[in-house]
Design an enzyme around this catalytic site. Sequence first.
Site, PDB file in Angstrom:
ATOM      1  CB  CYS A 140      -0.915  -0.018   1.224  1.00  0.00           C
ATOM      2  SG  CYS A 140      -1.900   1.467   1.349  1.00  0.00           S
ATOM      3  CB  CYS A 143      -0.606   2.532   4.026  1.00  0.00           C
ATOM      4  SG  CYS A 143      -2.070   1.828   3.311  1.00  0.00           S
ATOM      5  CG  ASP A 144       3.114   1.264   4.420  1.00  0.00           C
ATOM      6  OD1 ASP A 144       2.688   1.728   5.494  1.00  0.00           O
ATOM      7  OD2 ASP A 144       2.849   0.108   4.043  1.00  0.00           O
TER       8      ASP A 144
END
Length: 316
Positions: A140, A143-144
Site C-alpha cells: 500500500c 499507507c507507507d
Amino acid sequence: MSETIESLKCLIIGSGPAGYTAAIYAARANMNPVLYQGTQPGGQLTTTNEVENFPGYPEGVTGPEMMLELKAQAERFGSDVRDGWITKVDFSGDIHKVWVNGTKEIHCETVIISTGASAKYLGLESEQKYLKLGGGVSACAVCDGFFYRNQEVVIVGAGDSACEEAHYLSKLCSKVTMLVRRDVFRASKIMANRVINTENIDIMFNTETVEVIGDGQLVTGVKVRNNKTGSEVDIEATGFFVAIGHKPNTDIFKDFLKLDETGYIINEPGTSKTNIPGVFVSGDAADHVYRQAVTAAGTGCMAALDAERYLAAKEV
Ligand code: NDP
C-alpha cells in the site's frame, strides 16, 4: 462463556462502498442493519489516494474521506456500525449463524457479504520476511509511501493499481523503479501513460523479482531478472511495493457458498443472491471483473433490495 446470542434481521459484513451502501438502503427499509467493519474499516478505498471516478465528486475525493462520508450516511439512517471481525459462519439452517471475534454469536435472518478483497504478494521468502519485520515491504503505497520520502523504491505490477501507486510514490520518492513482467502494461492507457511520462519512474519490462535484499532488518535492494535474457541485476532501494492484484476475502464462507476457482463468490446472474437463501453478496467478494467503488456501491444497493424482498416474502 459465550455472550448472549443476538438476533438480527440484517447483518452486513464489511465496510467498503458495498457494505455501507447496503447499510444505507437496509436502514432506510427499516431492516435495522448491523454492520461489522472487519480489520480494515473502510475497506480498500482507505488505501487509495485520490478517487476521481466516483460520480458526484467533480473535483475528486480521497478514499478515506469518501469512506467517512459513506459511514456517516449509513449511520444517519440508523445503521449500527461496529468494530469486529467475523471469524466463523454457519449457513446450514434457516437462521444464519455468525460469530464475531470467535466468541459473540449472532443469528441473522439475512446476511449481506461485502468482505471485499485483499492485496496479493509474490510469496518470496525474502519478501515475506521483510514484510513481517516491517522492514520495507508494503502492498500500500498510500499507507507507507510517506516513510520513503526522498528515497529510492521498487514497485512490482503493471495494472491500474501499480500505475496509480507508482505515480503516487514518484511524488514522494527520489526514484521509483517499476517491474513489469511482460512487455506491456495491463493498466488502462491513461494510467500507463501517466507512469511513462513521469521522469523519476524507471520502467523495466520483462523483469521479475528474484529476491528482496536486506541487512536482516531493513530492505536495501531488489535482485531482478530479465525473463528474456536471463540477466540479473541488483537495484538499490529501501522500499519494495507490491501491487499485483487482490484475493477475495471469502475463506470463511467456503464450506457453505459456491465460489469460483479463485475464491470469488458466485452469485445468481443479475442479482446478489448466493446459493444460500437469505445470504447475499456485494462488491469485490463476487466481482473479479469491474472491481470499482461505484460498481461495489451498486451491488451493495442490490443486496439490500434483494434482502428486503427476501424478508418481505417470508412474512407473507
Ligand atoms: P490487476 O489484476 O488488474 O493487475 C495485476 C498486475 O500485477 C498485472 O499487471 C499482473 O501482470 C501483475 N502481476 C500479477 N502477479 C504477478 C507476479 N507474480 N509478478 C509480477 N507481476 C504480477 O490488478 P489491479 O490491482 O491493478 O487492478 C484491479 C482492478 O481495479 C482493475 O480492474 C483495475 O482497472 C481497477 N483499478 C482501477 C483504478 C482506477 O481507475 N483509479 C485504480 C486501481 C485499480 P500481467 O499483466 O502480466 O498479468
